[in-house]
Design an enzyme around this catalytic site. Sequence first.
Site, PDB file in Angstrom:
ATOM      1  N   ASP A   1      10.376   3.212-110.226  1.00 43.64           N
ATOM      2  CA  ASP A   1      10.065   4.432-111.000  1.00 43.64           C
ATOM      3  C   ASP A   1      11.193   5.435-110.792  1.00 43.64           C
ATOM      4  O   ASP A   1      11.988   5.307-109.854  1.00 43.64           O
ATOM      5  CB  ASP A   1       8.730   5.062-110.557  1.00 43.64           C
ATOM      6  CG  ASP A   1       8.367   6.295-111.395  1.00 43.64           C
ATOM      7  OD1 ASP A   1       8.518   6.256-112.638  1.00 43.64           O
ATOM      8  OD2 ASP A   1       7.973   7.326-110.823  1.00 43.64           O
TER       9      ASP A   1
ATOM     10  N   TYR B   1      13.442  11.918-115.451  1.00 40.05           N
ATOM     11  CA  TYR B   1      14.138  11.268-116.564  1.00 40.05           C
ATOM     12  C   TYR B   1      13.905  12.006-117.892  1.00 40.05           C
ATOM     13  O   TYR B   1      14.611  11.768-118.858  1.00 40.05           O
ATOM     14  CB  TYR B   1      13.651   9.819-116.718  1.00 40.05           C
ATOM     15  CG  TYR B   1      14.266   8.832-115.746  1.00 40.05           C
ATOM     16  CD1 TYR B   1      15.205   9.220-114.789  1.00 40.05           C
ATOM     17  CD2 TYR B   1      13.910   7.482-115.800  1.00 40.05           C
ATOM     18  CE1 TYR B   1      15.758   8.295-113.912  1.00 40.05           C
ATOM     19  CE2 TYR B   1      14.464   6.547-114.934  1.00 40.05           C
ATOM     20  CZ  TYR B   1      15.390   6.956-113.983  1.00 40.05           C
ATOM     21  OH  TYR B   1      15.933   6.026-113.128  1.00 40.05           O
TER      22      TYR B   1
ATOM     23  N   CYS C   1       7.207   2.799-114.683  1.00 42.39           N
ATOM     24  CA  CYS C   1       7.696   4.021-115.331  1.00 42.39           C
ATOM     25  C   CYS C   1       7.666   3.780-116.830  1.00 42.39           C
ATOM     26  O   CYS C   1       8.434   2.964-117.355  1.00 42.39           O
ATOM     27  CB  CYS C   1       9.126   4.279-114.850  1.00 42.39           C
ATOM     28  SG  CYS C   1       9.953   5.651-115.663  1.00 42.39           S
ATOM     29  N   ASN C   2       6.737   4.459-117.519  1.00 42.84           N
ATOM     30  CA  ASN C   2       6.600   4.266-118.967  1.00 42.84           C
ATOM     31  C   ASN C   2       7.884   4.591-119.704  1.00 42.84           C
ATOM     32  O   ASN C   2       8.228   3.961-120.701  1.00 42.84           O
ATOM     33  CB  ASN C   2       5.487   5.173-119.508  1.00 42.84           C
ATOM     34  CG  ASN C   2       4.122   4.821-118.965  1.00 42.84           C
ATOM     35  OD1 ASN C   2       3.384   4.077-119.570  1.00 42.84           O
ATOM     36  ND2 ASN C   2       3.769   5.355-117.796  1.00 42.84           N
ATOM     37  N   THR C   3       8.596   5.592-119.197  1.00 41.42           N
ATOM     38  CA  THR C   3       9.846   6.007-119.851  1.00 41.42           C
ATOM     39  C   THR C   3      10.865   4.878-119.782  1.00 41.42           C
ATOM     40  O   THR C   3      11.540   4.563-120.769  1.00 41.42           O
ATOM     41  CB  THR C   3      10.391   7.282-119.166  1.00 41.42           C
ATOM     42  OG1 THR C   3       9.322   8.223-119.058  1.00 41.42           O
ATOM     43  CG2 THR C   3      11.531   7.895-119.934  1.00 41.42           C
TER      44      THR C   3
ATOM     45  N   CYS D   1       2.375   8.468-118.458  1.00 42.49           N
ATOM     46  CA  CYS D   1       3.491   8.639-117.522  1.00 42.49           C
ATOM     47  C   CYS D   1       2.859   8.479-116.149  1.00 42.49           C
ATOM     48  O   CYS D   1       1.809   9.094-115.881  1.00 42.49           O
ATOM     49  CB  CYS D   1       4.091  10.029-117.668  1.00 42.49           C
ATOM     50  SG  CYS D   1       5.190  10.501-116.308  1.00 42.49           S
ATOM     51  N   THR D   2       3.448   7.656-115.310  1.00 44.37           N
ATOM     52  CA  THR D   2       2.764   7.346-114.045  1.00 44.37           C
ATOM     53  C   THR D   2       2.615   8.577-113.136  1.00 44.37           C
ATOM     54  O   THR D   2       1.717   8.618-112.303  1.00 44.37           O
ATOM     55  CB  THR D   2       3.486   6.202-113.302  1.00 44.37           C
ATOM     56  OG1 THR D   2       4.889   6.448-113.289  1.00 44.37           O
ATOM     57  CG2 THR D   2       3.213   4.867-113.982  1.00 44.37           C
ATOM     58  N   HIS D   3       3.461   9.583-113.335  1.00 45.15           N
ATOM     59  CA  HIS D   3       3.296  10.819-112.555  1.00 45.15           C
ATOM     60  C   HIS D   3       1.991  11.545-112.911  1.00 45.15           C
ATOM     61  O   HIS D   3       1.480  12.338-112.115  1.00 45.15           O
ATOM     62  CB  HIS D   3       4.450  11.781-112.822  1.00 45.15           C
ATOM     63  CG  HIS D   3       5.727  11.473-112.100  1.00 45.15           C
ATOM     64  ND1 HIS D   3       6.561  10.450-112.465  1.00 45.15           N
ATOM     65  CD2 HIS D   3       6.319  12.082-111.041  1.00 45.15           C
ATOM     66  CE1 HIS D   3       7.630  10.449-111.668  1.00 45.15           C
ATOM     67  NE2 HIS D   3       7.495  11.427-110.781  1.00 45.15           N
TER      68      HIS D   3
END
Length: 252
Positions: free
Chosen positions: A6, A38, A69-71, A180-182
């Site tokens: 990530d 990011y 990390c989806n991004t 978003c994993t955050h």
Amino acid sequence: MIGVFDSGIGGLTLLHELMHTLPHEDFIYFADTENVPYSYKTPEQIKGFVEEAVLYLREQGCKAIVLACNTATNVAVEYLRSKYDFPIVAIQPAVKVAFDNNKENKRILACATPVTLKADRFENLINSLDINHLVDRLPLPKLVEFAEREQFESPDVLGYLKEEFAKFDIDQHRYIVLGCTHFTYFEDLIEENFPNLIAVDGNKGTARHLKNVLAKANLLSDSGTGTVRFVESKIESQNPERFWRYLNRLKS
Ligand code: DGL
């Protein structure tokens, strides 16, 4: 060993699920601390960061890589899969989970980084489900920064969410996609303060998928013990306690 990537501490929300689903594996968690967040980088920059991290994890002996990390998924996974032949499992915004549960046909609030929401891959996902008319897109880049600063329940976070959600008639929504994993760290805060919303993320689905991929490739381990090594932008973390603090916040 499995490599989990990530930009920062967001992917720990997926690692937590992986440790639960695959208790006999060992992990290396790679946080790109030098380049997080990011959200404000270009897709080309992100592609470069992700490729470097993935190659590093392979050099360390990882049999499979997880993009937590989806991004990263949205800008780099097709490129990486076309170039390398090891298993790469990638999280993506759980729009399908929201869609499958959305029996009342309410609007779906898809929250992610601006990079994810602008990506063709994300558009294709929405179009493949034919729900463009039901989905509202909301970038929440500041949540990434709050999470990196371990600010989870401060009035600033709630103020930010209220301001952003006020852009929509939130009563029309039932499912909110934490793309978003955050964002998973804020699941409880969101559900408590906006009681008509149910939060969904891709962590469980991705963990299940990784297990299937490993089983199919005959790569499942039965000798690992759930150890985790933390690496920050290719350097062994000097502060693993920070990562454990995040992991310990997550519900078991
Ligand atoms: N955690 C990442 C995601 O799932 C991105 C956070 C960032 O660096 O902006 O999209």
